[in-house]
Design a protein around this motif. Structure first.
Motif, PDB file in Angstrom:
ATOM      1  N   ILE A 177       0.809  -1.227   0.000  1.00 13.47           N
ATOM      2  CA  ILE A 177       0.000   0.000   0.000  1.00 13.47           C
ATOM      3  C   ILE A 177       0.849   1.287   0.000  1.00 13.47           C
ATOM      4  CG2 ILE A 177      -1.680   1.356   1.334  1.00 13.47           C
ATOM      5  CD1 ILE A 177      -3.151  -1.270   1.893  1.00 13.47           C
ATOM      6  N   PRO A 178       1.842   1.405   0.895  1.00 15.98           N
ATOM      7  CA  PRO A 178       2.683   2.618   0.823  1.00 15.98           C
ATOM      8  C   PRO A 178       3.379   2.767  -0.532  1.00 15.98           C
ATOM      9  CG  PRO A 178       3.121   1.403   2.838  1.00 15.98           C
ATOM     10  CD  PRO A 178       2.238   0.548   2.026  1.00 15.98           C
ATOM     11  N   LEU A 179       3.893   1.645  -1.066  1.00 19.52           N
ATOM     12  CA  LEU A 179       4.559   1.700  -2.372  1.00 19.52           C
ATOM     13  C   LEU A 179       3.601   2.193  -3.451  1.00 19.52           C
ATOM     14  CD1 LEU A 179       6.601  -1.633  -2.423  1.00 19.52           C
ATOM     15  CD2 LEU A 179       7.518   0.685  -2.421  1.00 19.52           C
ATOM     16  N   VAL A 180       2.367   1.684  -3.391  1.00 23.50           N
ATOM     17  CA  VAL A 180       1.366   2.060  -4.379  1.00 23.50           C
ATOM     18  C   VAL A 180       1.063   3.551  -4.283  1.00 23.50           C
ATOM     19  CG1 VAL A 180      -1.132   1.919  -4.769  1.00 23.50           C
ATOM     20  CG2 VAL A 180       0.243  -0.157  -4.779  1.00 23.50           C
ATOM     21  N   ILE A 181       0.865   4.050  -3.055  1.00 19.30           N
ATOM     22  CA  ILE A 181       0.522   5.465  -2.896  1.00 19.30           C
ATOM     23  C   ILE A 181       1.664   6.352  -3.402  1.00 19.30           C
ATOM     24  CG2 ILE A 181       0.013   7.305  -1.231  1.00 19.30           C
ATOM     25  CD1 ILE A 181      -1.515   5.301   0.430  1.00 19.30           C
ATOM     26  N   VAL A 182       2.900   6.036  -2.983  1.00 14.13           N
ATOM     27  CA  VAL A 182       4.041   6.867  -3.394  1.00 14.13           C
ATOM     28  C   VAL A 182       4.206   6.855  -4.914  1.00 14.13           C
ATOM     29  CG1 VAL A 182       6.552   7.074  -3.325  1.00 14.13           C
ATOM     30  CG2 VAL A 182       5.279   6.666  -1.218  1.00 14.13           C
ATOM     31  N   SER A 183       4.161   5.659  -5.515  1.00 16.78           N
ATOM     32  CA  SER A 183       4.374   5.600  -6.963  1.00 16.78           C
ATOM     33  C   SER A 183       3.224   6.272  -7.715  1.00 16.78           C
ATOM     34  CB  SER A 183       4.555   4.152  -7.428  1.00 16.78           C
ATOM     35  OG  SER A 183       3.362   3.431  -7.247  1.00 16.78           O
ATOM     36  N   SER A 184       2.002   6.186  -7.167  1.00 15.51           N
ATOM     37  CA  SER A 184       0.869   6.818  -7.840  1.00 15.51           C
ATOM     38  C   SER A 184       0.973   8.334  -7.783  1.00 15.51           C
ATOM     39  CB  SER A 184      -0.450   6.388  -7.204  1.00 15.51           C
ATOM     40  OG  SER A 184      -0.621   5.009  -7.347  1.00 15.51           O
ATOM     41  N   ILE A 185       1.404   8.857  -6.618  1.00 17.24           N
ATOM     42  CA  ILE A 185       1.566  10.309  -6.501  1.00 17.24           C
ATOM     43  C   ILE A 185       2.615  10.791  -7.510  1.00 17.24           C
ATOM     44  CG2 ILE A 185       2.415  12.171  -5.009  1.00 17.24           C
ATOM     45  CD1 ILE A 185       1.153  10.677  -2.626  1.00 17.24           C
ATOM     46  N   LEU A 186       3.744  10.062  -7.574  1.00 18.98           N
ATOM     47  CA  LEU A 186       4.817  10.459  -8.496  1.00 18.98           C
ATOM     48  C   LEU A 186       4.344  10.400  -9.945  1.00 18.98           C
ATOM     49  CD1 LEU A 186       7.950   8.768  -6.862  1.00 18.98           C
ATOM     50  CD2 LEU A 186       7.273  11.176  -6.797  1.00 18.98           C
ATOM     51  N   LEU A 187       3.682   9.290 -10.303  1.00 20.71           N
ATOM     52  CA  LEU A 187       3.201   9.132 -11.681  1.00 20.71           C
ATOM     53  C   LEU A 187       2.156  10.204 -12.010  1.00 20.71           C
ATOM     54  CD1 LEU A 187       3.167   7.524 -14.316  1.00 20.71           C
ATOM     55  CD2 LEU A 187       1.523   5.961 -13.294  1.00 20.71           C
ATOM     56  N   GLY A 188       1.255  10.465 -11.054  1.00 17.19           N
ATOM     57  CA  GLY A 188       0.228  11.489 -11.255  1.00 17.19           C
ATOM     58  C   GLY A 188       0.844  12.856 -11.487  1.00 17.19           C
ATOM     59  N   ARG A 189       1.838  13.201 -10.662  1.00 12.85           N
ATOM     60  CA  ARG A 189       2.499  14.504 -10.801  1.00 12.85           C
ATOM     61  C   ARG A 189       3.202  14.627 -12.138  1.00 12.85           C
ATOM     62  NH1 ARG A 189       5.326  15.550  -5.084  1.00 12.85           N
ATOM     63  NH2 ARG A 189       3.425  15.915  -3.911  1.00 12.85           N
ATOM     64  N   TYR A 190       3.929  13.563 -12.468  1.00 15.14           N
ATOM     65  CA  TYR A 190       4.674  13.560 -13.728  1.00 15.14           C
ATOM     66  C   TYR A 190       3.725  13.771 -14.916  1.00 15.14           C
ATOM     67  CZ  TYR A 190       6.971  11.370 -17.749  1.00 15.14           C
ATOM     68  OH  TYR A 190       7.461  11.088 -18.997  1.00 15.14           O
ATOM     69  N   LEU A 191       2.601  13.048 -14.905  1.00 16.49           N
ATOM     70  CA  LEU A 191       1.671  13.143 -16.033  1.00 16.49           C
ATOM     71  C   LEU A 191       0.931  14.480 -16.038  1.00 16.49           C
ATOM     72  CD1 LEU A 191       0.216   9.532 -16.084  1.00 16.49           C
ATOM     73  CD2 LEU A 191       1.833  10.545 -17.674  1.00 16.49           C
ATOM     74  N   THR A 192       0.598  15.008 -14.841  1.00 15.67           N
ATOM     75  CA  THR A 192      -0.084  16.300 -14.785  1.00 15.67           C
ATOM     76  C   THR A 192       0.828  17.388 -15.344  1.00 15.67           C
ATOM     77  OG1 THR A 192      -1.177  15.512 -12.791  1.00 15.67           O
ATOM     78  CG2 THR A 192      -1.392  17.850 -13.274  1.00 15.67           C
ATOM     79  N   ARG A 193       2.122  17.293 -14.983  1.00 15.50           N
ATOM     80  CA  ARG A 193       3.080  18.269 -15.518  1.00 15.50           C
ATOM     81  C   ARG A 193       3.144  18.202 -17.035  1.00 15.50           C
ATOM     82  NH1 ARG A 193       7.184  17.469 -11.772  1.00 15.50           N
ATOM     83  NH2 ARG A 193       8.179  16.027 -13.205  1.00 15.50           N
ATOM     84  N   ARG A 194       2.985  17.002 -17.571  1.00 13.52           N
ATOM     85  CA  ARG A 194       3.057  16.853 -19.031  1.00 13.52           C
ATOM     86  C   ARG A 194       1.710  17.055 -19.688  1.00 13.52           C
ATOM     87  NH1 ARG A 194       7.487  12.897 -21.200  1.00 13.52           N
ATOM     88  NH2 ARG A 194       6.377  13.645 -23.006  1.00 13.52           N
ATOM     89  N   LYS A 195       0.750  17.588 -18.910  1.00 12.76           N
ATOM     90  CA  LYS A 195      -0.593  17.913 -19.412  1.00 12.76           C
ATOM     91  C   LYS A 195      -1.289  16.702 -20.033  1.00 12.76           C
ATOM     92  CE  LYS A 195       0.064  22.747 -19.632  1.00 12.76           C
ATOM     93  NZ  LYS A 195       0.890  22.652 -18.424  1.00 12.76           N
ATOM     94  N   TYR A 196      -1.092  15.563 -19.384  1.00 13.83           N
ATOM     95  CA  TYR A 196      -1.717  14.331 -19.874  1.00 13.83           C
ATOM     96  C   TYR A 196      -3.199  14.288 -19.485  1.00 13.83           C
ATOM     97  CZ  TYR A 196      -3.007   9.401 -19.660  1.00 13.83           C
ATOM     98  OH  TYR A 196      -3.648   8.216 -19.766  1.00 13.83           O
ATOM     99  N   THR A 197      -4.048  13.831 -20.396  1.00 14.24           N
ATOM    100  CA  THR A 197      -5.451  13.612 -20.042  1.00 14.24           C
ATOM    101  C   THR A 197      -5.867  12.210 -20.461  1.00 14.24           C
ATOM    102  OG1 THR A 197      -6.049  14.648 -22.123  1.00 14.24           O
ATOM    103  CG2 THR A 197      -6.301  15.990 -20.147  1.00 14.24           C
ATOM    104  N   ILE A 198      -6.770  11.616 -19.677  1.00 16.78           N
ATOM    105  CA  ILE A 198      -7.281  10.296 -20.032  1.00 16.78           C
ATOM    106  C   ILE A 198      -8.378  10.487 -21.079  1.00 16.78           C
ATOM    107  CG2 ILE A 198      -8.374   8.200 -19.186  1.00 16.78           C
ATOM    108  CD1 ILE A 198      -7.328   8.848 -16.417  1.00 16.78           C
ATOM    109  N   ARG A 199      -8.244   9.794 -22.172  1.00 15.31           N
ATOM    110  CA  ARG A 199      -9.285   9.927 -23.210  1.00 15.31           C
ATOM    111  C   ARG A 199      -9.690   8.533 -23.660  1.00 15.31           C
ATOM    112  NH1 ARG A 199      -5.252   9.289 -26.873  1.00 15.31           N
ATOM    113  NH2 ARG A 199      -3.357   9.596 -25.723  1.00 15.31           N
TER     114      ARG A 199
END
Lengths: 177, 160
Positions: A152-174
Motif C-alpha cells: 500500500i505505501p509503495l502504491v501510494i508513493v508511486s501513484s503520486i509520483l506518476l500522477g504529478r509527472y503526467l499532470t506536468r506533461r498535461k496528460y489527459t485520459i481519453r
C-alpha cells in the motif's frame, strides 16, 4: 488513418483465425485448443455476470454523483485522504483491473486527481476485500498482512509520483478514441 | 458477486423512485459505455483463453516448484504478468506451491504480478489511458511486485 484501418482488418482476420482454430480443435480433438475454448467460455460467462451490473452502477454514478463531491474527496486538494478514500473504494470493487479501468475513468471525468486514480487502480488489484480473505485462508493471515502493509505505501508513493509527472506533461485520459 | 447485485438492486430502486428520467439516462450511459469498450473486452477474452491454453497450471507448478529463489521470483513474475486467473483458481494453486516447498517470496511475486500487472488486460487499459501510460503503469507495478516479494522474503526470514 490508413494504418488504423489496417489494424482493424488484422484484428478481424485474427478473430476469424482464432474461431477457425477452435472449431478445428474440436473437430480433430486437439487438446490445447479445446482447453482454450473452455477458458473462453468460462471467462465470457464471468464477464457476462460482472460487467452489466458494474456498468449500470457506473451509469448511476455518472448521473447522480456531483462533480464537486468527487473533487472534494478525490480531487487534487484531497491529499493523502483522497488516496485512502481511493483504497477504501477499491476494497469494494469486484472483478479486478478490467472493472477498475472504466470506474477510474468515470472518477477522473468527475474531477478526481490523477494520482488518486492510479492508487485506486492499483488498490483494486491488490486490496479487494473478498479476495484478500480468500488469500489469507490459503496462505495465512501473516502473508496477507505483510503483503498489504508493504504494497500500500509503495502504491501510494508511486501513484503520486506518476500522477504529478503526467499532470506536468498535461496528460489527459481519453477513452475509446 | 451477490453483493454487487444487491447493491445494484438497491441503487436502481432508490434512483428510480427519486427520478425516473435520470435512471433511464443512467441506463443509457451504461449501455453506451459498455458498447464502446466491448471490442477491447473481446480482445482480452481471446488473449486470456490463448495464454491459459498455452500455460496450464501444471506448467506453472512445474517451473515454480523446481527453481531457486531469484530464478523463482523472475519466473513467478513472468507467469503472474502474462496470465489472469480468478482467485479461486490462483490461491489453491499457491497453496499447493507452498506445500511443495516454494517460498513465500516466490508466491508473493506470483500473486502480486498476477493481480497488478496485466498483459491480457492491456487492450482495455490502452483504450482508456493510451499505450504509453499503460506501459508505464505496468512496469511500475512489476517493480512494486518485486520489491513486495523481497520484503515478504525478509519478513518470513527466507532472505538473509
Amino acid at each position: 488513418m490508413k494504418s488504423k484501418k489496417l489494424i482493424g482488418y488484422i484484428k478481424i482476420i485474427g478473430f476469424v483465425a482464432y474461431a477457425l482454430f477452435l472449431g478445428f480443435s474440436f473437430w480433430k480433438g486437439f487438446e490445447p485448443g479445446k482447453k482454450m475454448a473452455f477458458n473462453l467460455r468460462y471467462f465470457s460467462l464471468e464477464m457476462a455476470k460482472i460487467l452489466p451490473p458494474a456498468f449500470l452502477l457506473i451509469g448511476l454514478f455518472e448521473v447522480w454523483v456531483k462533480k464537486e463531491t468527487i473533487e472534494k474527496h478525490f480531487g487534487s486538494k484531497s491529499g493523502l485522504r483522497g488516496h485512502i478514500g481511493g483504497i477504501l473504494l477499491a476494497g469494494t470493487t469486484v472483478g479486478g483491473l478490467y472493472v477498475a479501468f472504466p470506474v477510474a475513468y468515470s472518477l477522473y471525468r468527475k474531477g478526481a486527481d490523477l494520482g488518486v486514480i492510479f492508487t485506486y487502480i492499483a488498490a483494486s488489484a491488490i486490496c479487494r476485500v473478498p479476495m484478500t480473505i480468500f488469500e489469507a485462508s490459503f496462505l495465512g493471515i501473516k502473508f496477507s498482512i505483510i503483503r498489504l502493509s508493504v504494497s500500500i505505501p509503495l502504491v501510494i508513493v508511486s501513484s503520486i509520483l506518476l500522477g504529478r509527472y503526467l499532470t506536468r506533461r498535461k496528460y489527459t485520459i481519453r477513452a475509446g478514441e | 458477486m451477490y453483493f454487487l447485485y444487491l447493491l445494484l438492486f438497491i441503487a436502481m430502486l432508490v434512483s428510480f423512485i427519486t427520478d425516473r428520467n435520470k435512471t433511464y439516462k443512467a441506463i443509457k450511459i451504461a449501455f453506451k459505455k459498455f458498447m464502446k469498450i466491448l471490442p477491447a473486452f473481446a480482445s482480452m477474452l481471446v488473449l486470456v483463453s490463448i495464454i491459459l491454453g498455452l500455460v496450464p497450471d501444471t506448467l506453472i507448478l512445474h517451473y515454480l516448484g523446481k527453481s531457486n529463489m531469484s530464478q523463482g521470483v523472475l519466473m513467478a513474475s513472468f507467469f503472474g504478468s502474462i496470465t489472469l486467473m480468478p482467485g479461486f483458481i490462483a490461491y489453491p494453486l499457491c497453496g499447493i506451491l507452498l506445500k511443495k516447498g516454494v517460498t513465500y517470496t516466490v508466491i508473493s511475486a506470483f500473486t502480486t504480478t498476477l493481480m497488478m500487472v496485466g498483459f491480457v488486460t492491456f487492450p482495455i487499459e490502452k483504450r482508456y489511458f493510451g499505450i504509453r501510460v499503460a506501459i508505464i503503469r505496468n512496469v511500475l507495478s512489476l517493480l512494486i511486485a518485486i520489491i513486495v516479494a523481497i520484503l515478504t522474503g525478509i519478513f518470513f526470514g527466507e532472505i538473509f
